[in-house]
Design a protein around this motif. Structure first.
Motif, PDB file in Angstrom:
ATOM      1  N   SER A  60      -0.430  20.647  52.022  1.00  0.00           N
ATOM      2  CA  SER A  60       0.064  21.102  50.959  1.00  0.00           C
ATOM      3  C   SER A  60       0.694  22.610  51.366  1.00  0.00           C
ATOM      4  O   SER A  60       2.093  22.981  50.028  1.00  0.00           O
ATOM      5  CB  SER A  60      -0.977  21.398  49.739  1.00  0.00           C
ATOM      6  OG  SER A  60      -1.025  20.008  49.680  1.00  0.00           O
ATOM      7  N   MET A  61       1.177  22.903  52.197  1.00  0.00           N
ATOM      8  CA  MET A  61       0.842  25.021  52.379  1.00  0.00           C
ATOM      9  C   MET A  61       2.111  24.830  52.973  1.00  0.00           C
ATOM     10  O   MET A  61       2.970  25.021  53.186  1.00  0.00           O
ATOM     11  CB  MET A  61       0.111  25.751  53.264  1.00  0.00           C
ATOM     12  CG  MET A  61       0.639  26.316  53.749  1.00  0.00           C
ATOM     13  SD  MET A  61      -0.577  27.738  55.428  1.00  0.00           S
ATOM     14  CE  MET A  61      -0.869  26.226  56.507  1.00  0.00           C
ATOM     15  N   LEU A  62       2.452  23.427  54.206  1.00  0.00           N
ATOM     16  CA  LEU A  62       3.387  23.276  55.065  1.00  0.00           C
ATOM     17  C   LEU A  62       4.787  22.728  54.358  1.00  0.00           C
ATOM     18  O   LEU A  62       5.522  23.002  54.601  1.00  0.00           O
ATOM     19  CB  LEU A  62       2.957  22.223  56.502  1.00  0.00           C
ATOM     20  CG  LEU A  62       2.622  22.889  57.421  1.00  0.00           C
ATOM     21  CD1 LEU A  62       1.475  21.786  58.136  1.00  0.00           C
ATOM     22  CD2 LEU A  62       2.625  24.211  57.914  1.00  0.00           C
ATOM     23  N   ASN A  63       4.190  22.243  53.535  1.00  0.00           N
ATOM     24  CA  ASN A  63       4.592  21.193  52.148  1.00  0.00           C
ATOM     25  C   ASN A  63       5.825  22.237  51.319  1.00  0.00           C
ATOM     26  O   ASN A  63       7.319  22.304  50.851  1.00  0.00           O
ATOM     27  CB  ASN A  63       3.828  20.932  52.027  1.00  0.00           C
ATOM     28  CG  ASN A  63       4.534  18.658  51.972  1.00  0.00           C
ATOM     29  OD1 ASN A  63       5.496  18.496  53.072  1.00  0.00           O
ATOM     30  ND2 ASN A  63       3.298  18.151  51.721  1.00  0.00           N
ATOM     31  N   GLU A  64       5.831  23.950  51.454  1.00  0.00           N
ATOM     32  CA  GLU A  64       6.175  24.560  50.819  1.00  0.00           C
ATOM     33  C   GLU A  64       7.117  25.390  51.750  1.00  0.00           C
ATOM     34  O   GLU A  64       7.990  26.165  50.860  1.00  0.00           O
ATOM     35  CB  GLU A  64       4.939  25.733  50.424  1.00  0.00           C
ATOM     36  CG  GLU A  64       4.550  24.910  49.409  1.00  0.00           C
ATOM     37  CD  GLU A  64       4.347  25.083  47.637  1.00  0.00           C
ATOM     38  OE1 GLU A  64       5.543  26.058  48.048  1.00  0.00           O
ATOM     39  OE2 GLU A  64       4.438  23.874  47.340  1.00  0.00           O
ATOM     40  N   MET A  65       7.390  24.639  52.944  1.00  0.00           N
ATOM     41  CA  MET A  65       8.385  25.699  53.767  1.00  0.00           C
ATOM     42  C   MET A  65       9.673  24.838  53.441  1.00  0.00           C
ATOM     43  O   MET A  65       9.764  23.676  53.786  1.00  0.00           O
ATOM     44  CB  MET A  65       7.588  25.903  55.585  1.00  0.00           C
ATOM     45  CG  MET A  65       6.537  26.383  55.190  1.00  0.00           C
ATOM     46  SD  MET A  65       5.922  26.458  57.103  1.00  0.00           S
ATOM     47  CE  MET A  65       4.425  27.240  57.011  1.00  0.00           C
ATOM     48  N   LYS A 110      12.353  20.836  47.283  1.00  0.00           N
ATOM     49  CA  LYS A 110      11.035  20.637  46.715  1.00  0.00           C
ATOM     50  C   LYS A 110      10.235  19.821  45.567  1.00  0.00           C
ATOM     51  O   LYS A 110       9.932  18.894  45.826  1.00  0.00           O
ATOM     52  CB  LYS A 110      10.555  21.845  46.937  1.00  0.00           C
ATOM     53  CG  LYS A 110      10.385  23.062  47.931  1.00  0.00           C
ATOM     54  CD  LYS A 110      10.134  24.203  48.234  1.00  0.00           C
ATOM     55  CE  LYS A 110      10.090  24.949  49.306  1.00  0.00           C
ATOM     56  NZ  LYS A 110       9.600  26.391  48.941  1.00  0.00           N
ATOM     57  N   ARG A 158      -5.211  20.680  52.230  1.00  0.00           N
ATOM     58  CA  ARG A 158      -4.557  21.508  52.630  1.00  0.00           C
ATOM     59  C   ARG A 158      -3.621  22.440  53.511  1.00  0.00           C
ATOM     60  O   ARG A 158      -2.813  23.127  52.820  1.00  0.00           O
ATOM     61  CB  ARG A 158      -5.850  22.615  52.278  1.00  0.00           C
ATOM     62  CG  ARG A 158      -6.547  22.660  51.330  1.00  0.00           C
ATOM     63  CD  ARG A 158      -8.202  23.841  51.496  1.00  0.00           C
ATOM     64  NE  ARG A 158      -8.536  23.680  52.500  1.00  0.00           N
ATOM     65  CZ  ARG A 158     -10.148  22.942  52.451  1.00  0.00           C
ATOM     66  NH1 ARG A 158     -10.175  22.094  51.454  1.00  0.00           N
ATOM     67  NH2 ARG A 158     -10.232  22.864  54.302  1.00  0.00           N
ATOM     68  N   VAL A 159      -3.980  21.756  54.375  1.00  0.00           N
ATOM     69  CA  VAL A 159      -2.381  22.867  55.033  1.00  0.00           C
ATOM     70  C   VAL A 159      -1.652  21.806  55.178  1.00  0.00           C
ATOM     71  O   VAL A 159      -0.197  22.017  54.896  1.00  0.00           O
ATOM     72  CB  VAL A 159      -3.450  22.180  56.898  1.00  0.00           C
ATOM     73  CG1 VAL A 159      -2.034  22.294  57.972  1.00  0.00           C
ATOM     74  CG2 VAL A 159      -4.472  22.855  57.079  1.00  0.00           C
ATOM     75  N   GLU A 180      11.959  26.035  58.484  1.00  0.00           N
ATOM     76  CA  GLU A 180      10.456  26.821  58.813  1.00  0.00           C
ATOM     77  C   GLU A 180       9.373  25.665  59.339  1.00  0.00           C
ATOM     78  O   GLU A 180       8.512  25.909  60.110  1.00  0.00           O
ATOM     79  CB  GLU A 180       9.996  27.384  57.415  1.00  0.00           C
ATOM     80  CG  GLU A 180      10.508  28.564  57.720  1.00  0.00           C
ATOM     81  CD  GLU A 180      10.492  29.011  55.915  1.00  0.00           C
ATOM     82  OE1 GLU A 180      10.872  30.543  55.136  1.00  0.00           O
ATOM     83  OE2 GLU A 180      10.062  28.571  55.274  1.00  0.00           O
ATOM     84  N   LEU A 181       9.318  24.351  58.511  1.00  0.00           N
ATOM     85  CA  LEU A 181       8.289  24.139  58.838  1.00  0.00           C
ATOM     86  C   LEU A 181       8.484  22.890  60.511  1.00  0.00           C
ATOM     87  O   LEU A 181       7.871  23.146  60.934  1.00  0.00           O
ATOM     88  CB  LEU A 181       8.886  22.278  57.974  1.00  0.00           C
ATOM     89  CG  LEU A 181       7.671  20.940  58.772  1.00  0.00           C
ATOM     90  CD1 LEU A 181       5.989  21.825  58.305  1.00  0.00           C
ATOM     91  CD2 LEU A 181       8.235  19.875  57.159  1.00  0.00           C
TER      92      LEU A 181
END
Length: 337
Positions: free
Chosen positions: A205-210, A311, A202-203, A214-215
């Motif tokens: 997946s969230m970070l991969n959206e940055m 992305k 879950r974490v 930002e990452l």
């Protein structure tokens, strides 16, 4: 000269189990049928002490070497200890009362749950078990799941388990239930309390959206804060620029299924080494087309479209890695930058 003891077959088996000691005997008891365990109990209760010479004669009959350290044994008491420490109270009651052990009401089927586990977790458990137990467990899994678990084991042990699977016949219901109980206690219960894979995913997946900058900022903050399982989270991260970290075979597999239009948009404004890594992974004709498009500039292409294309490619790489096409590199954003 004293006459040798005259023992029944169950008494001989009980004597050998006692001589083996609790750890080894406990592992063997899993493979006895219910009626056989009853016979062992009754046989052991008729024993008192066994002279060394008689024990050696019994062991020779079974062609085993369990005599070292064995002497005068209180067989009945030791057999009780082995059984009580190997079987649950319900299983002992079932043996003595003529009832079969029952699975808890409403308990979900265990084998589909085991197939969802990380193969190495189940492999670690089976590596400590008897080869016959491992063979039985793997025979209950789907071929694909069993193969993944088998590959986590060392080669000598793996070969022994495969040989056992070849000759495996119908497993007694009692033995199956006992093994299932152990798996629920020592594998599934431990997994439910310790397995953080879902949270890591879950974490990630969230970070991969940055985007990359930002990452990098968030990862630096996580490192300074001592976030647990950070290495496992990094291993699930992948940004478009990380195509540089893939080997050539993985890059070819990734770009082979992508449209030229998507790759062209993603490469606009990218670093030269990233562009070369991508173009070297596609066919000559597609490469010429993309290079021609890139040579015309990016004035009419919006930045949000470029980021979205990147992305999409990164998401494709993550999906393909999850499906086993290749392994993702452990991303290290600050160093890659």
């Amino acid at each position: 000269m004293s006459q040798p003891l005259t023992l029944t077959r169950p008494q001989k088996a009980a004597a050998i189990l006692v001589a083996m000691g609790k750890p080894s005997a406990s592992r063997l008891l899993k493979f006895f049928k219910q009626e056989e365990l009853k016979a062992l109990i009754e046989g052991a209760r008729l024993l008192r002490t066994i002279p060394q010479a008689d024990l050696e004669r019994i062991v020779a009959e079974f062609e085993a070497e369990f005599t070292e350290g064995a002497g005068l044994l209180d067989s009945a008491d030791k057999m009780d200890t082995i059984l009580n420490e190997s079987l649950s109270a319900e299983e002992m009651n079932a043996l003595m009362g003529g009832k079969k052990p029952e699975v808890a009401a409403g308990a979900p089927p265990i084998w589909p749950e085991l197939e969802k586990l990380d193969p190495s977790r189940l492999g670690t458990f089976l590596s400590r078990e008897h080869a016959q137990t491992a063979a039985m467990v793997l025979s209950k899994l789907s071929p694909a799941a069993a193969a993944k678990v088998l590959l986590t084991l060392e080669n000598p042990q793996r070969n022994v388990i495969i040989a056992r699977m070849v000759t495996l016949t119908n497993v007694p219901e009692t033995a199956t239930r006992i093994v299932e109980s152990q798996l629920r206690t020592h594998v599934l219960a431990e997994t439910s309390s310790k397995d953080n894979a879902a949270g890591q995913a879950r974490v990630a997946s969230m970070l991969n959206e940055m985007d990359k900058s930002e990452l990098e900022e968030v990862m630096r903050d996580m490192e300074s804060s001592g976030i647990p399982d950070l290495a496992a989270i990094k291993a699930r991260l992948f940004a478009f620029e990380d195509v540089l970290l893939l080997d050539q075979k993985a890059r070819v597999a990734l770009f082979d299924g992508l449209s030229s239009e998507l790759v062209t948009v993603a490469l606009r404004g990218a670093e030269p080494q990233v562009v070369e890594a991508a173009l070297s992974s596609i066919g000559a004709r597609s490469r010429r087309m993309i290079e021609s498009e890139l040579g015309q500039g990016s004035q009419n292409v919006q930045q949000k479209d470029i980021l979205q294309a990147r992305k999409e490619i990164a998401a494709t790489a993550i999906r393909m890695a999850r499906e086993g096409a290749f392994d993702l590199p452990a991303t290290q954003p600050a160093e890659a930058a």
